[in-house]
Design an enzyme around this catalytic site. Structure first.
Site, PDB file in Angstrom:
ATOM      1  N   LYS A 185       0.886  -1.183   0.000  1.00 38.16           N
ATOM      2  CA  LYS A 185       0.000   0.000   0.000  1.00 38.16           C
ATOM      3  C   LYS A 185       0.914   1.220   0.000  1.00 38.16           C
ATOM      4  O   LYS A 185       1.397   1.653   1.039  1.00 38.16           O
ATOM      5  CB  LYS A 185      -0.890  -0.024   1.244  1.00 38.16           C
ATOM      6  CG  LYS A 185      -2.225   0.688   1.105  1.00 38.16           C
ATOM      7  CD  LYS A 185      -2.152   2.138   0.717  1.00 38.16           C
ATOM      8  CE  LYS A 185      -1.814   3.056   1.866  1.00 38.16           C
ATOM      9  NZ  LYS A 185      -1.612   4.466   1.442  1.00 38.16           N
ATOM     10  N   GLU A 259       9.644   1.310  10.687  1.00 42.46           N
ATOM     11  CA  GLU A 259      10.752   2.247  10.416  1.00 42.46           C
ATOM     12  C   GLU A 259      10.141   3.635  10.456  1.00 42.46           C
ATOM     13  O   GLU A 259       9.416   4.029   9.541  1.00 42.46           O
ATOM     14  CB  GLU A 259      11.373   1.965   9.040  1.00 42.46           C
ATOM     15  CG  GLU A 259      11.953   0.578   8.877  1.00 42.46           C
ATOM     16  CD  GLU A 259      13.223   0.352   9.683  1.00 42.46           C
ATOM     17  OE1 GLU A 259      13.847   1.336  10.121  1.00 42.46           O
ATOM     18  OE2 GLU A 259      13.586  -0.814   9.889  1.00 42.46           O
ATOM     19  N   CYS A 293      14.026  10.637   6.419  1.00 42.94           N
ATOM     20  CA  CYS A 293      13.953  10.286   7.839  1.00 42.94           C
ATOM     21  C   CYS A 293      15.322  10.452   8.504  1.00 42.94           C
ATOM     22  O   CYS A 293      15.408  10.745   9.684  1.00 42.94           O
ATOM     23  CB  CYS A 293      13.446   8.864   7.996  1.00 42.94           C
ATOM     24  SG  CYS A 293      14.383   7.713   6.988  1.00 42.94           S
ATOM     25  N   GLU A 395      10.921  16.560  14.091  1.00 46.44           N
ATOM     26  CA  GLU A 395      11.337  16.322  12.704  1.00 46.44           C
ATOM     27  C   GLU A 395      10.645  17.353  11.796  1.00 46.44           C
ATOM     28  O   GLU A 395       9.421  17.409  11.752  1.00 46.44           O
ATOM     29  CB  GLU A 395      10.884  14.908  12.328  1.00 46.44           C
ATOM     30  CG  GLU A 395      11.228  14.494  10.934  1.00 46.44           C
ATOM     31  CD  GLU A 395      10.666  13.099  10.606  1.00 46.44           C
ATOM     32  OE1 GLU A 395       9.456  12.869  10.824  1.00 46.44           O
ATOM     33  OE2 GLU A 395      11.434  12.260  10.143  1.00 46.44           O
TER      34      GLU A 395
HETATM   35  P1  NAD Z   1       2.680   8.637   7.227  1.00 45.86           P
HETATM   36  O1  NAD Z   1       2.923   7.931   8.505  1.00 45.86           O
HETATM   37  O2  NAD Z   1       1.689   9.733   7.208  1.00 45.86           O
HETATM   38  O3  NAD Z   1       2.216   7.602   6.096  1.00 45.86           O
HETATM   39  C1  NAD Z   1       2.960   6.455   5.784  1.00 45.86           C
HETATM   40  C2  NAD Z   1       2.050   5.416   5.163  1.00 45.86           C
HETATM   41  O4  NAD Z   1       1.107   4.990   6.152  1.00 45.86           O
HETATM   42  C3  NAD Z   1       1.219   5.926   3.979  1.00 45.86           C
HETATM   43  O5  NAD Z   1       1.132   4.925   2.994  1.00 45.86           O
HETATM   44  C4  NAD Z   1      -0.133   6.164   4.612  1.00 45.86           C
HETATM   45  O6  NAD Z   1      -1.188   6.082   3.676  1.00 45.86           O
HETATM   46  C5  NAD Z   1      -0.197   5.022   5.616  1.00 45.86           C
HETATM   47  N1  NAD Z   1      -1.145   5.181   6.724  1.00 45.86           N
HETATM   48  C6  NAD Z   1      -1.630   6.324   7.270  1.00 45.86           C
HETATM   49  N2  NAD Z   1      -2.502   6.023   8.268  1.00 45.86           N
HETATM   50  C7  NAD Z   1      -2.554   4.679   8.362  1.00 45.86           C
HETATM   51  C8  NAD Z   1      -3.263   3.771   9.204  1.00 45.86           C
HETATM   52  N3  NAD Z   1      -4.112   4.176  10.153  1.00 45.86           N
HETATM   53  N4  NAD Z   1      -3.072   2.448   9.035  1.00 45.86           N
HETATM   54  C9  NAD Z   1      -2.223   1.990   8.083  1.00 45.86           C
HETATM   55  N5  NAD Z   1      -1.540   2.809   7.242  1.00 45.86           N
HETATM   56  C10 NAD Z   1      -1.698   4.138   7.391  1.00 45.86           C
HETATM   57  O7  NAD Z   1       4.116   9.127   6.735  1.00 45.86           O
HETATM   58  P2  NAD Z   1       4.469  10.022   5.478  1.00 45.86           P
HETATM   59  O8  NAD Z   1       4.044  11.429   5.740  1.00 45.86           O
HETATM   60  O9  NAD Z   1       4.014   9.358   4.231  1.00 45.86           O
HETATM   61  O10 NAD Z   1       6.079   9.918   5.500  1.00 45.86           O
HETATM   62  C11 NAD Z   1       6.893  10.720   6.253  1.00 45.86           C
HETATM   63  C12 NAD Z   1       7.329  10.028   7.531  1.00 45.86           C
HETATM   64  O11 NAD Z   1       7.951   8.791   7.226  1.00 45.86           O
HETATM   65  C13 NAD Z   1       8.370  10.826   8.288  1.00 45.86           C
HETATM   66  O12 NAD Z   1       8.069  10.839   9.656  1.00 45.86           O
HETATM   67  C14 NAD Z   1       9.667  10.064   8.045  1.00 45.86           C
HETATM   68  O13 NAD Z   1      10.646  10.228   9.029  1.00 45.86           O
HETATM   69  C15 NAD Z   1       9.166   8.665   7.979  1.00 45.86           C
HETATM   70  N6  NAD Z   1      10.146   7.839   7.276  1.00 45.86           N
HETATM   71  C16 NAD Z   1      10.898   6.949   8.004  1.00 45.86           C
HETATM   72  C17 NAD Z   1      11.874   6.172   7.358  1.00 45.86           C
HETATM   73  C18 NAD Z   1      12.727   5.185   8.111  1.00 45.86           C
HETATM   74  O14 NAD Z   1      13.390   4.377   7.471  1.00 45.86           O
HETATM   75  N7  NAD Z   1      12.742   5.188   9.425  1.00 45.86           N
HETATM   76  C19 NAD Z   1      12.086   6.329   5.983  1.00 45.86           C
HETATM   77  C20 NAD Z   1      11.313   7.260   5.296  1.00 45.86           C
HETATM   78  C21 NAD Z   1      10.338   8.002   5.950  1.00 45.86           C
END
Ligand code: NAD
Length: 495
Positions: A185, A259, A293, A395
């Site tokens: 997804k 992650e 991230c 962040e």
């Molecule tokens: P997000 O958490 O808003 O969304 C991530 C994914 O989760 C999306 O596909 C979203 O549709 C889905 N999602 C949202 N609500 C959900 C739910 N209730 N149940 C299941 N899935 C759900 O994050 P974002 O804004 O897309 O990405 C940015 C964040 O990702 C930042 O905090 C960044 O640090 C983190 N990130 C971490 C890493 C790592 O390796 N640690 C790498 C890249 C990004």
């Protein structure tokens, strides 16, 4: 370029409203959600919000495919991964343009990401043939204990928008190598890269049902994967808030790797090579507009180097180009992915300035009509920051970095560790005592010293504290996709 552009828009049109289920692209029946080009606000297409029936179809297809894929010879799975890597590398430019159109990063940078995904396919292909178990000594004669590794089952992969190819790819490659099947997804902002990867899986003759892609909102489609009893593992990359929600809301016991977000410090010690530190800070603060991230969010500089560091970092940031990444493939920064990280960047900057920070570079959107409808912002450096400011404690996920001085190494360690996050940290130092002190004391899953590339394919990559649980990359990352089965055999020899 025009022919090229036509081909690009044709590829996107072919994926309009598409889901990839059981080896086929099919038109979703659910609500349509627009996907925008963040460089100009134009709608480039629509995705279909997968319905509960479509989620169930994808998970059921993955569940069926697991029965055979998990029993394939490792060599067969390795060959499939090699084919996938070759196909992705051969089409890297086109896939990169798709990514730029939906995510904003300049094409050259996007192409680098696609090629790294191809490399990941080859890395995991090789690992697929090296998954062995263990023989454990017993303290009674006549017994032997074997630890066998068995793939977990259906993986639900939920990914963010900042690295639309790699963050899908790591989960996909680990699933394929281990013998798991997967339902992906992707983020709402960047679905087309994931669907383009699915097309490559079909071209690579990966059997139907082994890989599936569902689009739609995270709170509905992502949550449906978390809730589904056939999904044996959730591999999630995203924000700490959503990661925690997933952990708390999951209705069954299942494996999870989370992650999550970071708030990553760089310590520039008194012995640092100043120019190398500036170069590293520039790259890791502003690449992908800071939407990483492991981006450097905050920098602590020994007072003896402080003003010189700020002057050089400010000048270097002012020298970076910000442009439409499709028209200018070699730009340093493209558009940010959406209004959300841009607004957060502006809010963190306003908060810092209000609380006494000094603006050293950037601080506004670039000027000109070509920027008017996109989400652009100049790389921004603020100095004299404190931990009362959001830029130092949350962040930002944007092209903004805060800098503060320190006098003693212990103070730098305390400031660097003063966070609920623990993803990556960075150090520039030449003195061995400083290097050893910092690498030991920094409470992070990754510490990069005199470089800013914390993640490499064959070492474990993961966060601690609110930055997550579990690993990707390396042997440790692959083991997240296996059960360990202890087989204790009484063969009686030597009784
Ligand atoms: P997000 O958490 O808003 O969304 C991530 C994914 O989760 C999306 O596909 C979203 O549709 C889905 N999602 C949202 N609500 C959900 C739910 N209730 N149940 C299941 N899935 C759900 O994050 P974002 O804004 O897309 O990405 C940015 C964040 O990702 C930042 O905090 C960044 O640090 C983190 N990130 C971490 C890493 C790592 O390796 N640690 C790498 C890249 C990004």
């Amino acid at each position: 370029m025009n022919n090229n552009k036509n081909a690009l828009f044709e590829s996107i049109a072919a994926l309009e409203g598409a889901l990839f289920i059981d080896g086929q692209l099919r038109k979703g029946t659910g609500e349509r959600l627009p996907v925008e080009n963040p460089a100009n606000g134009q709608v480039i297409g629509h995705i279909a919000a997968a319905t509960p029936d479509e989620v169930n179809d994808a998970v059921s297809a993955a569940h069926r495919a697991f029965q055979t894929w998990s029993r394939e010879l490792p060599r067969t799975r390795a060959d499939a991964l090699h084919r996938l890597g070759d196909l992705i590398a051969a089409d890297a430019l086109h896939m990169a343009q798709i990514m730029t159109l939906e995510q904003g990063k300049p094409v050259n940078e996007a192409k680098g990401e696609v090629l790294k995904l191809a490399e990941a396919c080859h890395f995991y292909a090789e690992e697929a043939t090296r998954i062995h178990g263990e023989i454990i000594p017993n303290d009674q004669p006549g017994f032997q204990s074997m630890v066998v590794r068995e793939p977990i089952g259906v993986v639900g992969a939920i990914t963010p928008w900042n690295y639309p190819a790699e963050l899908v790819g790591w989960k996909l490659c680990a699933s394929l190598a281990s013998g798991c099947s997967i339902v992906i997804k992707p983020a709402e902002l960047t679905p087309y890269t994931a669907l383009a990867i699915a097309q490559k899986c079909a071209e690579a003759d990966i059997p139907a049902g082994v890989v599936n892609v569902l689009t739609g909102k995270g709170s509905v489609v992502g949550q449906a994967l978390v809730d589904h009893p056939y999904v044996a593992k959730i591999a999630f990359t995203g924000s700490s808030a959503v990661g925690l929600h997933i952990q708390q809301s999951c209705p069954q016991v299942k494996r999870m790797s989370l992650e999550l977000g970071g708030n990553c410090p760089l310590v520039v010690a008194a012995s640092a090579d100043l120019d190398a530190a500036v170069k590293g800070a520039l790259r890791r603060s502003f690449r992908n507009c800071g939407q990483i991230c492991i981006a450097i969010n905050r920098i602590y500089v020994h007072r003896s180097l402080y003003e010189a560091f700020i002057g050089k970092l400010g000048a270097a940031a002012d020298g970076l180009s910000v442009q439409n990444g499709l028209e200018f493939p070699a730009a340093d920064l493209g558009a940010m992915a959406s209004a959300e990280p841009l607004n957060k960047t502006r809010a963190h900057l306003a908060d810092a300035l209000e609380k006494g920070a000094r603006l050293v570079a950037g601080g506004k959107a670039p000027e000109g009509n070509e920027y008017a409808k996109g989400h652009f912002f100049r790389p921004t450096v603020v100095a004299d920051c404190t931990h009362r400011m959001l830029v130092m404690t949350e962040e930002t996920f944007g092209p903004l970095v805060g800098v503060a001085p320190f006098d003693h190494l212990a103070e730098a360690v305390e400031l660097a560790n003063d966070t609920p996050y623990g993803l990556a940290s960075y150090v520039y130092a030449r003195d061995l005592t400083e290097i050893h002190t910092l690498s030991t004391a920094l409470d992070y899953g990754n510490v990069a010293i005199n470089n800013v590339d914390a993640g490499i394919m064959n070492a474990p990559y993961g966060g601690r504290k609110q930055s997550g649980v579990g690993y990707e990359h390396g042997r440790e990352g692959l083991l997240e996709y296996f059960h360990f089965k202890h087989v204790r055999l009484h063969h009686g020899v030597g009784n």
